[in-house]
Write a protein that holds these residues in place. Structure first.
Motif, mmCIF file in Angstrom:
data_model
loop_
_atom_site.group_PDB
_atom_site.id
_atom_site.type_symbol
_atom_site.label_atom_id
_atom_site.label_comp_id
_atom_site.label_asym_id
_atom_site.label_seq_id
_atom_site.Cartn_x
_atom_site.Cartn_y
_atom_site.Cartn_z
ATOM 1 N N ASP B 262 0.835 -1.199 0.000
ATOM 2 C CA ASP B 262 0.000 0.000 0.000
ATOM 3 C C ASP B 262 0.872 1.251 0.000
ATOM 4 O OD1 ASP B 262 -2.440 -1.261 -0.017
ATOM 5 O OD2 ASP B 262 -2.557 -1.395 2.169
ATOM 6 N N ARG B 269 -2.908 8.194 -2.587
ATOM 7 C CA ARG B 269 -3.071 7.097 -3.551
ATOM 8 C C ARG B 269 -3.953 5.991 -2.962
ATOM 9 N NH1 ARG B 269 -0.152 6.718 -7.893
ATOM 10 N NH2 ARG B 269 -0.171 4.444 -7.744
ATOM 11 N N GLU B 270 -4.516 5.186 -3.845
ATOM 12 C CA GLU B 270 -5.448 4.134 -3.443
ATOM 13 C C GLU B 270 -4.710 2.952 -2.802
ATOM 14 O OE1 GLU B 270 -8.985 3.951 -3.994
ATOM 15 O OE2 GLU B 270 -8.522 6.086 -4.101
ATOM 16 N N PRO B 271 -5.392 2.254 -1.873
ATOM 17 C CA PRO B 271 -4.811 1.004 -1.384
ATOM 18 C C PRO B 271 -4.708 -0.030 -2.507
ATOM 19 C CG PRO B 271 -7.018 1.350 -0.463
ATOM 20 C CD PRO B 271 -6.656 2.587 -1.225
ATOM 21 N N THR B 272 -3.875 -1.022 -2.329
ATOM 22 C CA THR B 272 -3.534 -1.910 -3.450
ATOM 23 C C THR B 272 -4.023 -3.353 -3.294
ATOM 24 O OG1 THR B 272 -1.377 -2.330 -2.431
ATOM 25 C CG2 THR B 272 -1.482 -0.552 -4.041
ATOM 26 N N GLN B 274 -6.912 -4.668 -3.917
ATOM 27 C CA GLN B 274 -7.671 -5.112 -5.086
ATOM 28 C C GLN B 274 -6.741 -5.545 -6.225
ATOM 29 O OE1 GLN B 274 -10.537 -2.199 -6.538
ATOM 30 N NE2 GLN B 274 -10.745 -3.332 -8.462
ATOM 31 N N LYS B 275 -5.686 -4.806 -6.409
ATOM 32 C CA LYS B 275 -4.703 -5.168 -7.452
ATOM 33 C C LYS B 275 -4.103 -6.537 -7.158
ATOM 34 C CE LYS B 275 -3.477 -1.217 -9.999
ATOM 35 N NZ LYS B 275 -3.882 0.012 -9.268
ATOM 36 N N ILE B 307 -11.759 -1.371 3.371
ATOM 37 C CA ILE B 307 -10.877 -1.567 2.208
ATOM 38 C C ILE B 307 -10.997 -3.000 1.693
ATOM 39 C CG2 ILE B 307 -8.441 -1.769 1.536
ATOM 40 C CD1 ILE B 307 -7.923 0.656 3.464
ATOM 41 N N GLU B 310 -14.505 -3.677 0.112
ATOM 42 C CA GLU B 310 -14.617 -3.015 -1.202
ATOM 43 C C GLU B 310 -13.811 -3.742 -2.262
ATOM 44 O OE1 GLU B 310 -13.736 1.156 -1.108
ATOM 45 O OE2 GLU B 310 -15.543 1.598 0.074
ATOM 46 N N LYS B 314 -15.560 -5.247 -5.482
ATOM 47 C CA LYS B 314 -15.208 -4.767 -6.831
ATOM 48 C C LYS B 314 -14.795 -5.914 -7.744
ATOM 49 C CE LYS B 314 -14.052 0.042 -6.021
ATOM 50 N NZ LYS B 314 -12.991 0.863 -5.428
ATOM 51 N N GLU C 159 4.959 0.177 -5.026
ATOM 52 C CA GLU C 159 3.717 -0.447 -4.578
ATOM 53 C C GLU C 159 3.603 -1.898 -5.060
ATOM 54 O OE1 GLU C 159 0.382 2.079 -5.640
ATOM 55 O OE2 GLU C 159 1.311 3.837 -4.703
#
Lengths: 90, 403, 422
Positions: B262, B269-272, B274-275, B307, B310, B314, C159
């Motif tokens: 993250d 910036r968005e948390p990661t 989901q990626k 987080i 979501e 998603k 990241e």
């Protein structure tokens, strides 16, 4: 913790068990005076820990080179007793 | 590229020593969380933990190992024995260099370290044990497991807080892909001791609830931090060909993995997470539809639950996949958590039943299908395990029942 | 998996040399940075020598809050990572942050912070039930050294896959091997990889005293680290960090990057023998070396320089000398071998990466750093250890090895990326 004027085989057994444990296949209570530490299931680290505990408990200093060359309980016990008699406290 | 399959599982958890005890307790929804018994925690704000209360190291390990091992190493050595036994592999019979060990660690042998720090500061340097040089450090479990089992192949240790256990298994899979036949991997952590407790409380995420049934409630409106547990799992990973040659039963395949970090708080910036999920699916060549259950990280800190919920929503759609957190019965096991969840995932696929999340009732804020209170009959062919660590670590792993 | 991984940025924080340039100056000159331990009163300890870094986080760009929340080892890692990123010339903003990862090796994590904080919360060892009201808020970051990877990621904007690798004294090699694999498998394009340790603390000194692994040569600290010398009697505890930017070769070429070396081979094996002991045959280290050469597709004769583990303990020096002979055959006698621990001490998990820095700088300069303090070789160590002074030496391929508690034996092969020998 010192029993006074000498370090016996039983003292040795106690310190050894406390510091390094024991190998279940070896009878530490048997006649072990002349068995090698290797035969008894101990390596250099176990001896370092045992030596360090003896130094602390009996207030003596064991010579590093001599410690590195002792191979059996008899040699170690003799060395400790020699220190107790002549080495004086540190 | 050869596939990596799982053929052995060894578990030590607050909910059971050994695979079958753990699984029975887990499906029954019985919690292992209670007041701390290991030391007097009454002066501390957090007083509950998931302790393993019935482990006697002397029953399983040679006496010579005891003065030189922390509790977490003893548990890990026993888990490794059980995992190998379960797999049918006799490590001593493996050719040199064909088997390795890759574990994760969170805080090393912290209790051993605590005792030696105490000896140092209360009595002096000469009172520090000869075993301190390795008994506390992060690599100790891999080292001791290697020695006990004669494993000379590629070995390693990773540290990434609670994501570490999954990261270790991903690294084990890399080694199998590179040609190592067998790797035992996973993690066991245990630092329920005063010094470990104080350091963990400093992290700011521990629940201070006094009531075991209401203390660790991920995805609940009353979520108030987590409970710490001890234990974990070791898993025998094997090259699929090797397993086939042995004609052994296989729990399933480690099919995909991804990990992310993250961004720095305040970076905008968005948390990661989901990626990480999306990439683990790609790595497994799986579609979201194929995943029949998600084992959540379940932080029980509202912003972190948000987080995670979501990210799941998603990828899988609103209530698109059953989500569960059996760690509500054990507490969070740090590095041990991911491997234990993977274990639960394989047993879920084997038995067609998803273990429950206990205590929590899903908050309306989260549009996930939480398996709460009771186990659920299902037939997932693939599962997703999520593991997050404090400090931004995200790790996601996809497993399949067949291969 | 035919992606090739190269080093395009180097950062070093070492005793006697903060910054890669100053570090190279020290070791190319054969100067030693070992001295009497100054961080605390070590007079009651057996070994009172250390290789300390003169480190000022303020001057090196850390903010007051960074200094406050980070253990010394984390501070090293962040400062050193920034140096390597700058050195690489890579526009980090132009790379997807998800494609940049971090791997930091460390053997003992935030030992220094833990030692100090334990002393406080236990009130000097008096309290068994340590007092949480005296705990610093960032104590959790000392508890688990994953924080090192986090700090480096947050300092550089990475990241992607990030972790700490902690395999004792091979951590600094294994972190590079780990990161290279992440690039090869395609999980990241760029890895910020290296290792850090700051273990010079009473608990560490005490634990190595207890096993007599560190040298008691307190009267002569500048010459206390004596690998391969007949008079050596233990290692000198050190500290420091080295961090690299690793990239996929084609990407690096496309952007016209300065390429130091290719990480062309890596392997690790375990001896499954003893947590601290080594057998004299060097068998498992030899196996790691053979596998690393194999991965690099190089023959023993292609190795121009061997960067040894050379810790300065009798068992290590004999073990690895045997391993070189077993894996490289006659070539072991021809290739120069040296140990920079003679100059910068043994910084546990960090040293493997610091030695990789020495190796890539040896390639860049075509100079092999020496083994300082080597006057009378141990008769059982009969290779060319480059005593005392550096040597001008065409260096296109280097083997760097390490050996660690836990039985880990690792080998990294670095080579000029232009061609492969077979």
């Amino acid at each position: 913790m010192s029993s006074g004027d000498s370090f016996t085989l039983d003292d040795f057994r106690r310190v050894l068990r406390e510091g390094a444990g024991f190998d279940e296949s070896v009878d530490l209570d048997g006649d072990i005076m002349d068995s090698t530490f290797e035969e008894l299931g101990y390596e250099s680290l176990a001896l370092l820990e045992t030596g360090s505990r003896i130094e602390r408990d009996y207030g003596i200093r064991l010579d590093e080179d001599k410690m590195a060359s002792v191979v059996n309980p008899r040699a170690l016990i003799d060395m400790v007793n020699e220190q107790l008699r002549y080495g004086g406290n540190t | 590229m050869s596939k990596t399959v799982v053929t052995g599982l060894g578990v030590a958890a607050p909910t059971g020593l050994g695979l079958s005890e753990y699984w029975d307790t887990t499906l029954a929804g019985r919690s292992g969380i209670d007041r701390i018994s290991r030391f007097d925690a009454s002066s501390y704000p957090a007083r509950l933990a998931g302790e393993i209360t019935d482990f006697t190291a002397e029953e399983y390990l040679p006496n010579r190992l005891l003065p030189q091992t922390d509790r977490m190493t003893r548990l890990a050595l026993v888990c490794a024995d059980w995992a190998f036994e379960d797999s049918g592999i006799v490590p001593a019979e493996m050719p040199d260099y064909e088997a390795g060990v890759i574990t994760a660690s969170h805080a090393g042998g912290f209790e051993f370290g605590q005792n030696e720090l105490r000896a140092l500061w209360s009595k002096g340097g000469q009172y520090v044990s000869a075993y301190q040089s390795f008994a506390w450090f992060y690599a100790v479990n891999s080292g001791q497991i290697s020695i006990r089992n004669g494993l000379r192949g590629p070995s390693s240790v990773v540290v990434s807080d609670q994501a570490g256990g999954v990261d270790a298994i991903a690294q084990a899979r890399r080694q199998i892909r590179n040609g190592t036949r067998v790797v035992i991997s996973g993690a066991v952590d245990a630092s329920i001791c005063p010094w470990g407790w104080v350091a963990q409380m400093a992290g700011g995420r521990l629940s201070t609830s006094e009531k075991p049934s209401r203390a660790y409630l991920p995805f609940d409106d009353d979520a108030c931090g987590h409970i710490v547990g001890e234990g974990g799992a070791l898993i025998v990973l094997e090259d699929a060909e090797h397993a086939r040659e042995r004609g052994t039963e296989v729990y399933g395949e480690i099919a995909g993995h991804a990990s992310t970090m993250d961004p720095r708080p305040g970076s905008g910036r968005e948390p990661t997470l989901q990626k990480a999920i999306e990439r683990a699916l790609v790595d497994a060549a799986a579609t979201p539809d194929e995943i029949g259950v998600v084992f959540a990280d379940a932080a029980a800190v509202p912003t972190l639950d948000q987080i995670e919920a979501e990210a799941i929503t998603k990828v899988f759609g609103p209530r698109g996949v059953p989500v569960t957190a059996p760690k509500t019965m054990t507490g969070r096991l740090y590095s041990g958590a991911g491997p234990l969840d993977l274990t639960a995932a394989f047993l879920t696929m084997r038995d067609g039943v998803i273990p429950p999340t206990i205590g929590s009732s899903r908050s309306d804020r989260y549009d996930i299908d939480l398996v709460a209170g009771e186990p659920r009959t299902a037939a997932p062919g693939a599962a997703l395990v999520l593991s997050r660590g404090q400090g931004g670590f995200n790790s996601a792993m996809v497993v399949r029942s067949g291969y | 998996m035919n992606r090739r991984v190269v080093v395009t940025g180097v950062g070093v924080t070492a005793p006697g040399g903060v910054g890669a340039k100053s570090f190279w100056g020290l070791i190319a000159d054969g100067r030693t940075a070992t001295r009497s331990l100054s961080f605390f009163d070590a007079s009651s300890f057996r070994s009172q020598v250390a290789a300390e870094v003169d480190f000022d986080g303020d001057l090196l760009g850390l903010t007051p809050q960074e200094i406050r929340r980070m253990d010394r080892a984390a501070q090293f890692a962040v400062v050193t990572a920034r140096e390597s990123v700058t050195d690489s010339g890579l526009e980090f903003d132009a790379v997807d942050p998800n494609r940049i990862g971090v791997t930091i090796g460390s053997a003992v994590g935030a030992t220094m912070g833990l030692d100090q904080e334990y002393r406080t919360v236990s009130d000097g060892g008096r309290l068994e039930l340590v007092d949480h009201t005296y705990a610093v808020p960032h104590l959790y970051n000392y508890l688990t050294p994953g924080a090192f990877a986090t700090e480096v990621a947050w300092a550089t904007g990475a990241e992607g896959p990030s972790t700490v690798v902690s395999t004792g004294c091979t951590s600094g090699l294994d972190a590079i091997g780990y990161a290279a694999e992440i690039i090869r498998e395609g999980s990241a394009e760029v890895m910020i990889a290296g290792a850090t340790d700051a273990p010079i603390s009473p608990i560490t000194v005490a634990c190595f005293d207890a096993i007599k692994a560190t040298t008691p040569r307190n009267e002569d600290p500048e010459h206390a680290s004596r690998p391969f010398d007949a008079s050596r009697n233990g290692f000198v505890l050190g500290e420091g960090a080295a961090v690299f930017v690793l990239e996929e070769l084609e990407n690096a070429r496309r952007r016209g990057a300065k390429i130091y070396a290719e990480v062309s081979g890596y392997a690790t094996r375990s001896n499954a023998y003893h947590m601290t002991g080594l057998k004299s045959d060097g068998k498992e280290m030899a196996e790691a070396i053979r596998n690393a050469l194999d991965e690099a597709r190089l023959d023993p004769a292609d190795i121009d320089y061997i960067n040894a583990h050379g810790s300065g303990t009798r068992q290590n020096d004999r073990h690895e000398t045997a391993a070189f002979k077993r894996s490289l055959g006659e070539h072991a006698y021809r290739a120069p071998v040296s140990s920079i621990k003679s100059m910068v001490g043994h910084s546990l998990g960090a040293i493997g990466s610091i030695e990789i820095a020495a190796s890539v700088l040896a390639m860049a300069n075509d100079v092999v750093p020496p083994t300082a303090n080597l006057h009378t070789p141990d008769p059982e160590c009969d290779l060319d250890y480059v005593p005392l002074t550096a040597r001008d030496w065409k260096t296109d391929a280097v083997l760097s090895v390490g050996s660690g508690f836990g039985g880990f034996q690792s080998a990294v092969v670095l080579a000029e990326p232009h061609g492969r020998q077979r």
